[in-house]
Structure formats: C-alpha cells, structure tokens
Design a protein around this motif. Structure first.
Motif, PDB file in Angstrom:
ATOM      1  N   SER A 145       7.976   3.437   7.139  1.00  0.00           N
ATOM      2  CA  SER A 145       8.843   3.912   8.757  1.00  0.00           C
ATOM      3  C   SER A 145       6.944   3.490   9.803  1.00  0.00           C
ATOM      4  CB  SER A 145       8.604   5.303   8.761  1.00  0.00           C
ATOM      5  OG  SER A 145       7.136   6.037   8.551  1.00  0.00           O
ATOM      6  N   THR A 146       6.057   3.291   8.877  1.00  0.00           N
ATOM      7  CA  THR A 146       5.289   2.499   9.200  1.00  0.00           C
ATOM      8  C   THR A 146       5.321   0.968   9.722  1.00  0.00           C
ATOM      9  OG1 THR A 146       4.181   1.304   6.542  1.00  0.00           O
ATOM     10  CG2 THR A 146       3.153   4.061   8.234  1.00  0.00           C
TER      11      THR A 146
ATOM     12  N   LEU B  15       6.485   5.814  -2.668  1.00  0.00           N
ATOM     13  CA  LEU B  15       7.353   5.882  -1.253  1.00  0.00           C
ATOM     14  C   LEU B  15       9.094   5.817  -1.736  1.00  0.00           C
ATOM     15  CD1 LEU B  15       5.622   1.799  -0.957  1.00  0.00           C
ATOM     16  CD2 LEU B  15       4.902   4.662   0.091  1.00  0.00           C
ATOM     17  N   GLY B  16       9.441   6.950  -2.185  1.00  0.00           N
ATOM     18  CA  GLY B  16      10.439   6.955  -3.323  1.00  0.00           C
ATOM     19  C   GLY B  16      11.606   6.077  -3.890  1.00  0.00           C
TER      20      GLY B  16
ATOM     21  N   GLN C 270       5.264  -1.151   7.025  1.00  0.00           N
ATOM     22  CA  GLN C 270       4.740  -2.156   6.371  1.00  0.00           C
ATOM     23  C   GLN C 270       4.889  -1.978   4.260  1.00  0.00           C
ATOM     24  OE1 GLN C 270       0.239  -0.741   6.317  1.00  0.00           O
ATOM     25  NE2 GLN C 270       0.515  -0.765   8.668  1.00  0.00           N
TER      26      GLN C 270
ATOM     27  N   HIS D 159       5.831  14.438   1.941  1.00  0.00           N
ATOM     28  CA  HIS D 159       6.526  13.405   2.409  1.00  0.00           C
ATOM     29  C   HIS D 159       6.604  12.567   1.375  1.00  0.00           C
ATOM     30  CE1 HIS D 159       7.471  10.564   5.183  1.00  0.00           C
ATOM     31  NE2 HIS D 159       6.845  10.071   5.199  1.00  0.00           N
ATOM     32  N   TYR D 160       5.211  12.684   0.579  1.00  0.00           N
ATOM     33  CA  TYR D 160       4.836  11.249   0.016  1.00  0.00           C
ATOM     34  C   TYR D 160       5.488  11.235  -1.763  1.00  0.00           C
ATOM     35  CZ  TYR D 160       3.706   7.953   3.818  1.00  0.00           C
ATOM     36  OH  TYR D 160       4.224   7.182   4.820  1.00  0.00           O
ATOM     37  N   ASN D 161       6.012  12.086  -2.010  1.00  0.00           N
ATOM     38  CA  ASN D 161       6.715  12.709  -3.103  1.00  0.00           C
ATOM     39  C   ASN D 161       5.688  13.035  -4.415  1.00  0.00           C
ATOM     40  OD1 ASN D 161       9.426  11.997  -2.375  1.00  0.00           O
ATOM     41  ND2 ASN D 161       8.957  10.098  -2.482  1.00  0.00           N
TER      42      ASN D 161
ATOM     43  N   PHE E  36      -5.843   8.689   1.704  1.00  0.00           N
ATOM     44  CA  PHE E  36      -5.003   7.052   1.501  1.00  0.00           C
ATOM     45  C   PHE E  36      -5.668   5.782   2.851  1.00  0.00           C
ATOM     46  CE2 PHE E  36      -2.210   9.955   0.304  1.00  0.00           C
ATOM     47  CZ  PHE E  36      -2.501   9.960  -1.252  1.00  0.00           C
TER      48      PHE E  36
ATOM     49  N   GLN F 249      -1.406   6.851   9.258  1.00  0.00           N
ATOM     50  CA  GLN F 249      -2.225   6.148   9.927  1.00  0.00           C
ATOM     51  C   GLN F 249      -3.078   6.505  10.734  1.00  0.00           C
ATOM     52  OE1 GLN F 249       0.333   2.793  10.273  1.00  0.00           O
ATOM     53  NE2 GLN F 249      -0.040   2.465   7.990  1.00  0.00           N
TER      54      GLN F 249
ATOM     55  N   TYR G 168       0.664  -1.127   0.022  1.00  0.00           N
ATOM     56  CA  TYR G 168      -0.067   0.112  -0.120  1.00  0.00           C
ATOM     57  C   TYR G 168       1.318   0.970  -0.088  1.00  0.00           C
ATOM     58  CZ  TYR G 168      -4.216   2.607   0.725  1.00  0.00           C
ATOM     59  OH  TYR G 168      -5.331   3.646   0.712  1.00  0.00           O
ATOM     60  N   TYR G 169       0.450   2.665   0.334  1.00  0.00           N
ATOM     61  CA  TYR G 169       1.140   3.849   0.079  1.00  0.00           C
ATOM     62  C   TYR G 169       1.630   4.487   1.270  1.00  0.00           C
ATOM     63  CZ  TYR G 169      -1.791   3.646  -4.312  1.00  0.00           C
ATOM     64  OH  TYR G 169      -2.555   3.159  -5.677  1.00  0.00           O
ATOM     65  N   TRP G 170       1.616   3.660   2.602  1.00  0.00           N
ATOM     66  CA  TRP G 170       1.940   3.711   3.705  1.00  0.00           C
ATOM     67  C   TRP G 170       3.860   3.382   3.229  1.00  0.00           C
ATOM     68  CZ3 TRP G 170      -0.426   6.808   5.556  1.00  0.00           C
ATOM     69  CH2 TRP G 170      -2.585   6.688   5.441  1.00  0.00           C
ATOM     70  N   ASP G 171       4.573   4.672   3.761  1.00  0.00           N
ATOM     71  CA  ASP G 171       5.631   3.598   3.484  1.00  0.00           C
ATOM     72  C   ASP G 171       6.548   3.151   4.425  1.00  0.00           C
ATOM     73  OD1 ASP G 171       7.060   5.861   6.137  1.00  0.00           O
ATOM     74  OD2 ASP G 171       7.762   7.641   4.816  1.00  0.00           O
TER      75      ASP G 171
END
Lengths: 316, 328
Positions: free
Chosen positions: A68-69, A114-115, A71, B213-215, B158, B243, A63-66
């Motif tokens: 740092s989560t 996510l880079g 996930q 943060h998410y580009n 999101f 979240q 998913y779209y969580w980076d």
C-alpha cells in the motif's frame, strides 16, 4: 574459485526492436492483476514455454513497508503471476519466490510481514532467502569495474526467471528503481551498502551475472513523492527498455540514470522500444512526480552528505 | 559543585541521543559508555568519551560514575538496573521500565534497598506543548475534561535505522514478544498512558483492541479505552504501521478544548537547529529530562516520573492486554 558462467553471463539481443506493454489494472484484486498480466504478455508476444520445470520470481521487498506504500511488490500480484505460469505450464510447476537479506532488511521478517508466507502456503511455492542459498562466484566486469558476484544456484538452475519490480524514486545517485535495480536484490551478500561507491556498475554487473527472461512491473500502487494507485502492469523481456519506460513515467530523464546507459552499452537491452497497449503518456501524467522543491531538497541533501555536513550534525 | 559522573549502557537509537545530550549538560560529566558494537564505541570515542567498554559490568565498577543511563533492550532492563543499583549507582531507565510488573517491582526493591534514585524516561513529560496542556487542565480553563484522545502512530522500531553510513536491520529482539513484553501497546502506549495518568490520575478500567496489519506475533496497532479516577474517559490510538508520524493529545472539556502536538521539523529546520543549538527541537524534551535528572541528583530530590510511575503504567498496560475486545 570464481569462474565464468556462460549460462548466466551470456547476453543476447533478442529483437531488432524491444517491446514494452502498458496495461491498466482494473481494480485491486488478484483476478484483475492476473488479467492485466496476461494481457501485458500477449501484447509483447511473450509466451511462457510449456516445458518449464523450475521458475523463480523475484519481487521487490526492499524493506518492511507493504504494497500500500508503493515500495514493495504486492503479494496479490505475485499470486496472479503464479496462476499465470501454472495455467500455462502445469499446476505442479516448481516455483520459488526469491529475495535476499539487505543492509536494513531481513528476508524472514519481510516474507512474514508483507504477506508472502500466506502466498507460500496457499500456492505451495517456496520462499527462498538467497543469502542462505548455495551460490557460485562469477567474475563480471561492468563499465571497466570488476566484480566477483555470488550467483545463487537456484537462479542459475531455473529455466524461467521473472522479475516483478516496482517503479520508485530512490537515492539521488541512481534516481529511480525498476527492473535492473531489482536484480541488485539477487545479490546474496547482505551488506549491500558496500557496493554503493560503484552502485551503477554493480547493478549492471548483477544483471550480467543473472539474466532474467521476463520483467513484469507491479505498478498498481507506485511510490513517487507519495504513493498513488496508478493501476499499471508493464511487461518486457528487455530490462533496459522497461527501465527507460519507467524513468519516463516517473518524469526522470533516462539519459541521466547512469546504470541504464551502462546496461545499454553492455548489451543488456535497448533504450528505444515499441509501446504496446495504452500509451506511456497515460500513466506518466498520473504518476506522483517530484516537484522542483523536492528535487532541490534531494540535491541539497546529497551535497550535505558529500561534504560530511550530515555526519557532523548527527543526521546519518 | 561536583559534576555528576554519568555512564551510558546501550548506544542504540536512544542511547546515542543520551550520549549527545550528556555532553551538553553543564553539571554532568560523561565518564564512560558501554555497548557490544565496536563502531558505536568508536563513534563515542570520536565524540570525546574517554572510557568505552564492551561489557557494562566493567563500567559499573568505575568509581567516578555516580549514575547510569540504561538504554538497553527491554529484556535487559531488570538485570542491568539491579546491577547498577547494587553498585550504588543512581539509575535513569528508559521506558518501558521492564517487560512486566513483577520485573519492575524487583527493580524498585533493589534501588530502594541500595538507597539510589530511579527515574523512568518519559520525554513527553518534558515537552512544552504537553506541559502547557497540564497547566490548562489545572487552571480550570477547560472545565471538566470529559474526553481525551491520545494518538501515537509512527513506524515504531521500523523507522529506517543507520549506524553512521551503513544501514542496519531492525534488531531481532524487537520481533520477539518474550523480549519486548509486547508490541506497540507497551512500546508507544507507555508514553501516552504515563502522561494521561499525569493529567487525570489513576486508571480505574482499560480495554484494548489489538491489530496485526503486518502479520507479526506482536500487535502493531492498538486502540484502548481507559477510564480515569477523575472521571475522564480517554481513547488511546497507537500504531507501528505508518511511515507518517503523529503524536498528539486532544482534550474536550465542559468549558473548552485544547490540543498538544509533537511534530517532526522539516529537514531545513533540523539543520538550522543543529547548527545553532547543537540539537534538533524534536529532541529537546529528551535533553530536558536528562537535565532534570542531573538536577535531582545534585539537589538530592526524588525524580519524577519515578519507578512507581513506571509500575502503574505497566499495570495499566497489563490490564489492557488482559481486557481485549474483539471486533469482527
């Protein structure tokens, strides 16, 4: 027409005993991750062959969580993996990062958010959306359940396939996700929820259809009941052994995870292994495990879904 | 008393909420819904909605419908609201009212020309905790409010999305600035700017610092500093990056402090609330705002937040985008 693909479907037992290495990552930098990856590979006696031409790396970008989560796989970890391969083989080694669209996630957004686009530019690696790649159908049976799996050509043709998963709690039916579940994401079909009635069997079928050479777990930040910096790099060539290790770290009895048991029976690996490096217990006591309350809520929610209560209340 | 005939255009996340709530309002009669998704229309039919359309223009022609709830993506607000007004339907328009001030002005012009009422959906204005804050400010018990701090940080678009059993991706329009009008500043910022204007009057100056943060091309975090004509200065913190969910306003006055929170309930509480009242407490303000809109129509009263409110919020947001501060 679907066919049997011996290159992909072949299962082999490489060792009389499987090895899983546990290494502490000292910091949050790509350099620290690279040292940990190198050490984890040395501990299991794995050496990347120097004639490799095309490598694929499969992170977990569910998913779209980076990162740092906890996930999704840290792009710095992938960058470190790329450096390890290129230093061993050649600076020109053709490397692709592969992921597919999922029920709730689109690759093009995930790579950007996510880079991974930055990694692609910096290292000259391709970002591949498997849902848009050419593939061939392959008939696979797992635990008696037949599946027609689309095997992307880029995975079939690669001579080095590396999986870089996370250790996470996930839906009650499968409990945790690590090496075997990460390959579920190689299925190009985007609406993956259609496999959920046979999810355990489907995970194994995908792993039978696409055999990966190596699994290196990015356990720097893990997702338990909350994220935690665990600082773990874990490597093995045996996806079953590494999933058993991941389950033990996360406090889940691996025997209660059906896909691990099915994978073992299907010859994808072994549930016993030799620990290398730090003891598994060092990471297990630091993992943010579910307490009794969370386990109860998880089970209660599962019952609510099965009985249709969540639907009735508009909660799904 | 004749019930107000309602139509809902758009059955996404908020549209579905309005659908559930519309069926619970005594003096409203949900006549029809429109959406492109067949499964959304099926779901509505299963809930008892008799008329469903895949084209909202057909819905607008229905003579039994008095008012339309527009819960479409932001770039479609202008066209749909104008067509609804031309069809002599009153309009409840989700926030932000439009992508920019010009579009919002055009919507108002059309609703005025056709003598239909227009309300912009800002549920915080119907949230008990935030209404109490307004009462405390007006009573003078906090003295002069020198500083206000508003925070709205969540996952924004999101959050995990599902349509029944099947998860669905975040719709692509959310990623395109030309369709949304902006990122978190216009999306969540419009809520806080509206309610702070309700508390403290018009904004005389506003500056922003935007983060990515998410580009994304759109900002996923924003910190605004706003001055109100009452003399209050507000810090507004906004985010799509988390979240976790945080929505609160803290006031610091010369005589006292006060805080209002909007907190999601635990799963157990949600189930209990759904079983006992049919809606979760978290969404009561949405139900109340719809109830209020229907009451305004039955009593022939102009609703608030009005279209003018929507424009002033967009003017402040536009100024905040223009007055960006760069922190290196």
């Amino acid at each position: 027409m679907a066919r049997s693909n011996p290159a992909c479907a072949k299962t082999e037992v490489k060792h009389a005993m499987s090895y899983v290495s546990f290494v502490k990552i000292n910091g949050n930098s790509s350099t620290a991750m690279k040292h940990a990856i190198q050490e984890s590979l040395e501990l299991i006696g794995y050496s990347i062959k120097d004639q490799i031409q095309r490598a694929v790396i499969k992170p977990n970008l569910c998913y779209y969580w980076d990162y740092s989560t906890g996930q999704t796989t840290d792009p710095k970890f992938i960058a470190a993996m790329i450096e390890v391969i290129r230093e061993r083989v050649s600076p020109e080694t053709d490397i692709s990062i592969v992921e597919s669209d999922a029920s709730a996630m689109k690759c093009k957004h995930a790579y950007k958010m996510l880079g991974y686009e930055k990694i692609s530019q910096e290292y000259g690696v391709r970002l591949v959306n498997l849902s848009e790649e050419k593939s061939e159908d392959l008939d696979v049976v797992a635990a008696g359940q037949p599946f027609r799996i689309k095997v992307p050509n880029i995975i079939r043709d690669a001579d080095l396939r590396i999986s870089v998963p996370k250790i996470k709690y996930t839906m009650e039916e499968i409990k945790i996700t690590c090496a075997l579940k990460n390959i579920f994401g190689c299925n190009p079909y985007p609406k993956k929820f259609k496999y959920h009635p046979w999810l355990n069997e489907a995970i194994v079928a995908l792993n039978k259809a696409m055999k990966f050479d190596l699994c290196v777990v990015d356990g720097n930040v893990v997702s338990g009941i909350q994220p935690r910096r665990l600082g773990l790099a874990m490597a093995s060539t045996d996806p079953v052994a590494i999933d058993v290790a991941a389950a033990k770290i996360a406090g889940v009895n691996p025997r209660k995870i059906p896909y691990i048991e099915i994978a073992r029976k299907e010859g994808l690996g072994q549930d016993s292994f030799v620990e290398k490096g730090l003891p598994l217990k060092y990471f297990a006591i630091r993992y943010p495990r579910k307490d009794v309350g969370k386990k109860f809520i998880g089970r209660a929610y599962k019952i609510a879904v099965i009985t249709g209560l969540t639907k009735k209340l508009g909660l799904t | 008393m004749k019930k107000v005939g309602l139509g809902i255009v758009g059955l996404g996340y908020v549209g579905n909420l309005h659908l559930r709530h519309s069926l619970r309002i005594n003096n409203a009669n949900l006549i029809a819904v429109a959406d492109l998704s067949k499964s959304a229309l099926n779901k509505a039919r299963n809930m008892g909605v008799k008329k469903t359309y895949s084209n909202y223009e057909q819905l607008l022609r229905d003579p039994d419908i008095d008012a339309i709830i527009v819960a479409l993506p932001t770039h479609l607000h202008l066209q749909c609201a104008k067509q609804a007004a031309e069809a002599k339907k009153h309009v409840f328009l989700e926030k932000p009212m439009a992508r920019n001030v010009d579009e919002a002005k055009e919507i108002i012009k059309t609703t005025q020309r056709n003598s239909v009422k227009l309300m912009v959906g800002y549920p915080l204005r119907f949230n008990t905790a935030f209404i109490n804050l307004k009462r405390q400010i007006e009573s003078g018990m906090l003295g002069h409010i020198e500083v206000a701090n508003g925070t709205y940080i969540s996952s924004g678009p999101f959050m995990h999305r599902s349509e029944g059993y099947a998860p669905v991706p975040v719709p692509d329009w959310w990623f395109r600035k030309e369709l949304t009008g902006g990122g978190v500043l216009i999306d969540l910022g419009s809520h806080l700017i509206n309610i702070l204007r309700w508390y403290f009057g018009e904004i005389t100056d506003i500056k922003s610092q935007l983060g990515h943060h998410y580009n994304l091309d759109l900002e996923d975090s924003a910190i605004c500093l706003a001055k109100f004509d009452s003399g209050t200065t507000a810090v507004i913190e906004l985010g799509w990056f988390s979240q976790a969910y945080e929505l609160k306003i803290e006031l610091s006055g010369t005589a006292g402090n006060a805080t209002a929170h909007h907190v999601p309930s635990s799963m157990l509480s949600v189930v209990t609330q759904m079983l006992t009242t049919g809606t979760s407490r978290f969404y009561w303000p949405h139900l109340e705002e719809l109830r209020y809109f229907i009451t305004c129509l039955t009593q022939d009263v102009s609703p608030s937040p009005s279209g003018d409110d929507g424009i002033k919020d967009l003017e402040a947001i536009s100024l905040a985008y223009k007055n960006q501060i760069r922190l290196d």
